[in-house]
Design a protein around this motif. Structure first.
Motif, PDB file in Angstrom:
ATOM      1  N   ILE A 193      35.087   3.341  49.493  1.00  0.00           N
ATOM      2  CA  ILE A 193      35.823   4.608  49.383  1.00  0.00           C
ATOM      3  C   ILE A 193      37.054   4.591  50.269  1.00  0.00           C
ATOM      4  O   ILE A 193      38.151   5.005  49.861  1.00  0.00           O
ATOM      5  CB  ILE A 193      34.906   5.797  49.735  1.00  0.00           C
ATOM      6  CG1 ILE A 193      33.808   5.929  48.678  1.00  0.00           C
ATOM      7  CG2 ILE A 193      35.712   7.094  49.827  1.00  0.00           C
ATOM      8  CD1 ILE A 193      32.761   6.969  48.994  1.00  0.00           C
ATOM      9  N   ARG A 194      36.909   4.101  51.504  1.00  0.00           N
ATOM     10  CA  ARG A 194      38.063   4.040  52.405  1.00  0.00           C
ATOM     11  C   ARG A 194      39.174   3.174  51.819  1.00  0.00           C
ATOM     12  O   ARG A 194      40.367   3.507  51.937  1.00  0.00           O
ATOM     13  CB  ARG A 194      37.624   3.502  53.769  1.00  0.00           C
ATOM     14  CG  ARG A 194      36.823   4.506  54.601  1.00  0.00           C
ATOM     15  CD  ARG A 194      36.266   3.863  55.863  1.00  0.00           C
ATOM     16  NE  ARG A 194      35.588   4.838  56.708  1.00  0.00           N
ATOM     17  CZ  ARG A 194      36.186   5.521  57.683  1.00  0.00           C
ATOM     18  NH1 ARG A 194      37.474   5.344  57.919  1.00  0.00           N
ATOM     19  NH2 ARG A 194      35.514   6.386  58.410  1.00  0.00           N
ATOM     20  N   ARG A 195      38.803   2.076  51.201  1.00  0.00           N
ATOM     21  CA  ARG A 195      39.798   1.208  50.559  1.00  0.00           C
ATOM     22  C   ARG A 195      40.461   1.918  49.384  1.00  0.00           C
ATOM     23  O   ARG A 195      41.677   1.836  49.191  1.00  0.00           O
ATOM     24  CB  ARG A 195      39.133  -0.085  50.083  1.00  0.00           C
ATOM     25  CG  ARG A 195      38.867  -1.082  51.193  1.00  0.00           C
ATOM     26  CD  ARG A 195      40.126  -1.862  51.511  1.00  0.00           C
ATOM     27  NE  ARG A 195      39.976  -2.656  52.719  1.00  0.00           N
ATOM     28  CZ  ARG A 195      40.943  -3.413  53.223  1.00  0.00           C
ATOM     29  NH1 ARG A 195      42.124  -3.454  52.647  1.00  0.00           N
ATOM     30  NH2 ARG A 195      40.744  -4.105  54.318  1.00  0.00           N
ATOM     31  N   LEU A 196      39.663   2.601  48.582  1.00  0.00           N
ATOM     32  CA  LEU A 196      40.219   3.314  47.438  1.00  0.00           C
ATOM     33  C   LEU A 196      41.221   4.374  47.877  1.00  0.00           C
ATOM     34  O   LEU A 196      42.222   4.625  47.191  1.00  0.00           O
ATOM     35  CB  LEU A 196      39.095   3.971  46.628  1.00  0.00           C
ATOM     36  CG  LEU A 196      38.209   3.038  45.796  1.00  0.00           C
ATOM     37  CD1 LEU A 196      37.054   3.822  45.193  1.00  0.00           C
ATOM     38  CD2 LEU A 196      39.013   2.345  44.699  1.00  0.00           C
ATOM     39  N   LEU A 197      40.972   4.985  49.016  1.00  0.00           N
ATOM     40  CA  LEU A 197      41.855   6.050  49.487  1.00  0.00           C
ATOM     41  C   LEU A 197      43.227   5.536  49.921  1.00  0.00           C
ATOM     42  O   LEU A 197      44.129   6.333  50.166  1.00  0.00           O
ATOM     43  CB  LEU A 197      41.192   6.818  50.632  1.00  0.00           C
ATOM     44  CG  LEU A 197      39.970   7.646  50.252  1.00  0.00           C
ATOM     45  CD1 LEU A 197      39.384   8.342  51.466  1.00  0.00           C
ATOM     46  CD2 LEU A 197      40.298   8.649  49.166  1.00  0.00           C
ATOM     47  N   THR A 198      43.375   4.233  50.039  1.00  0.00           N
ATOM     48  CA  THR A 198      44.696   3.664  50.348  1.00  0.00           C
ATOM     49  C   THR A 198      45.483   3.354  49.073  1.00  0.00           C
ATOM     50  O   THR A 198      46.637   2.941  49.148  1.00  0.00           O
ATOM     51  CB  THR A 198      44.564   2.371  51.180  1.00  0.00           C
ATOM     52  OG1 THR A 198      43.972   1.338  50.387  1.00  0.00           O
ATOM     53  CG2 THR A 198      43.730   2.614  52.427  1.00  0.00           C
ATOM     54  N   ASP A 199      44.855   3.545  47.911  1.00  0.00           N
ATOM     55  CA  ASP A 199      45.489   3.255  46.628  1.00  0.00           C
ATOM     56  C   ASP A 199      46.060   4.539  46.047  1.00  0.00           C
ATOM     57  O   ASP A 199      45.331   5.474  45.736  1.00  0.00           O
ATOM     58  CB  ASP A 199      44.450   2.647  45.684  1.00  0.00           C
ATOM     59  CG  ASP A 199      45.056   2.170  44.370  1.00  0.00           C
ATOM     60  OD1 ASP A 199      46.241   2.487  44.102  1.00  0.00           O
ATOM     61  OD2 ASP A 199      44.343   1.492  43.605  1.00  0.00           O
ATOM     62  N   THR A 200      47.353   4.577  45.902  1.00  0.00           N
ATOM     63  CA  THR A 200      48.009   5.793  45.409  1.00  0.00           C
ATOM     64  C   THR A 200      47.744   6.035  43.924  1.00  0.00           C
ATOM     65  O   THR A 200      48.110   7.081  43.398  1.00  0.00           O
ATOM     66  CB  THR A 200      49.530   5.712  45.639  1.00  0.00           C
ATOM     67  OG1 THR A 200      50.047   4.527  45.010  1.00  0.00           O
ATOM     68  CG2 THR A 200      49.859   5.687  47.121  1.00  0.00           C
ATOM     69  N   HIS A 201      47.106   5.066  43.233  1.00  0.00           N
ATOM     70  CA  HIS A 201      46.773   5.263  41.823  1.00  0.00           C
ATOM     71  C   HIS A 201      45.503   6.098  41.645  1.00  0.00           C
ATOM     72  O   HIS A 201      45.204   6.545  40.546  1.00  0.00           O
ATOM     73  CB  HIS A 201      46.583   3.908  41.126  1.00  0.00           C
ATOM     74  CG  HIS A 201      47.854   3.141  40.968  1.00  0.00           C
ATOM     75  ND1 HIS A 201      48.337   2.307  41.945  1.00  0.00           N
ATOM     76  CD2 HIS A 201      48.748   3.075  39.941  1.00  0.00           C
ATOM     77  CE1 HIS A 201      49.477   1.757  41.534  1.00  0.00           C
ATOM     78  NE2 HIS A 201      49.746   2.212  40.324  1.00  0.00           N
ATOM     79  N   VAL A 202      44.753   6.287  42.728  1.00  0.00           N
ATOM     80  CA  VAL A 202      43.489   7.014  42.630  1.00  0.00           C
ATOM     81  C   VAL A 202      43.748   8.511  42.499  1.00  0.00           C
ATOM     82  O   VAL A 202      44.580   9.073  43.212  1.00  0.00           O
ATOM     83  CB  VAL A 202      42.616   6.744  43.875  1.00  0.00           C
ATOM     84  CG1 VAL A 202      41.309   7.536  43.783  1.00  0.00           C
ATOM     85  CG2 VAL A 202      42.306   5.264  44.001  1.00  0.00           C
ATOM     86  N   GLY A 203      43.024   9.137  41.593  1.00  0.00           N
ATOM     87  CA  GLY A 203      43.112  10.585  41.449  1.00  0.00           C
ATOM     88  C   GLY A 203      41.998  11.267  42.209  1.00  0.00           C
ATOM     89  O   GLY A 203      42.225  11.932  43.209  1.00  0.00           O
ATOM     90  N   ASN A 204      40.767  11.079  41.755  1.00  0.00           N
ATOM     91  CA  ASN A 204      39.596  11.684  42.389  1.00  0.00           C
ATOM     92  C   ASN A 204      38.578  10.616  42.763  1.00  0.00           C
ATOM     93  O   ASN A 204      38.348   9.683  41.997  1.00  0.00           O
ATOM     94  CB  ASN A 204      38.913  12.687  41.451  1.00  0.00           C
ATOM     95  CG  ASN A 204      39.777  13.903  41.200  1.00  0.00           C
ATOM     96  OD1 ASN A 204      40.667  13.869  40.370  1.00  0.00           O
ATOM     97  ND2 ASN A 204      39.512  14.973  41.916  1.00  0.00           N
TER      98      ASN A 204
END
Length: 258
Positions: free
Chosen positions: A25-36
């Motif tokens: 999750i922490r890694r995903l939060l660094t990706d600006t393509h993630v919405g939710n």
């Protein structure tokens, strides 16, 4: 990070309070393509404390939705499904599993006579049945025409062809069953969503509570941090295509035999 997925994609991560799930999750939060990001955990977690805004990011953090649900139960899976409310899921990452449980007196078996019916059933339920039941519960959010990566943590010891040491009967069997279930459902999901990619992933020995009692003989260079594992597994996922659905990979991007 995950170029196969669209802008503002929706990710569901189970085991959000565990080492690997939290790191994903922490890694995903660094990706600006993630919405939710829907963070699913049996125990209560705080999105502010567990998944803070990255200080170097100029973009606002994606919306983290915390769902407190035990997905090993039907009611927990229903709770997650209600939270999604029919939304398409583009990434489903399952990080739950069990190897030992002091409360249930469960430890990996070294000898055949240590097999216990209740312990075996519990390990099989958590490691094999639950991931498949989770995907079945979220089927309506995974089918369609949208890209969807479904990744579930497996283990190299679940490889029948790679089994040269024996032991760990319940855990080995549960992960082998997990792999068969993932392979089988990948075939059905391809019919329902040609852009789906179902993956079994081996994270390596990671410094988490699951591996803690068994780290003594692991060389330091082979004991990975959850953050390193998350980075590696996301890289492995990013390199896969729908043609790879129903396959088994390790953290280094090497295919593992069944």
């Amino acid at each position: 990070m995950l170029s196969h997925l669209p802008e503002n994609f929706t990710a569901v991560v189970t085991g959000a309070n565990g080492g690997i799930g939290n790191a994903i999750i922490r890694r995903l939060l660094t990706d600006t393509h993630v919405g939710n990001v829907i963070a699913v955990s049996r125990s209560a977690i705080s999105p502010q404390d567990s998944f803070p805004q990255e200080p170097f990011s100029k973009e606002p953090s994606p919306n983290v939705e915390v769902v407190n649900a035990d997905i090993t139960t039907q009611s927990g899976r229903d709770t997650l499904n209600q939270q999604l409310n029919g939304r398409p899921v583009h990434l489903l990452f399952n990080a739950i599993g069990t190897l030992h449980d002091d409360a249930r007196d469960i430890q990996p078996e070294k000898r055949l006579e240590q097999l216990d019916e209740a312990s075996f059933a519990h390990v099989m339920h958590v490691n094999a049945a639950t991931p498949a039941l989770l995907i079945a519960a979220l089927k309506s959010s995974l089918q369609g025409k949208h890209p969807a990566i479904i990744a579930s943590l497996s283990a190299r010891v679940g490889s029948i062809g790679d089994n040269v040491y024996g032991g760990w009967y319940s855990y080995r069997a549960s992960k082998a069953a997990h792999n068969m279930l993932m392979k089988t459902l990948s075939i059905e999901l391809t019919r329902l969503n040609k852009q789906s990619i179902v993956l079994c992933l081996h994270p390596g020995t990671t410094n988490t509570l699951l591996s803690k009692p068994f780290q003594a003989r692991v060389p330091s260079e082979k004991l990975f941090t959850p953050d390193f594992v998350a980075e590696q597994l996301l890289k492995v996922m990013s390199e896969r295509s729908p043609e790879d659905t129903g396959s088994f990979w390790d953290w280094a991007g090497e295919s593992i035999e069944w």
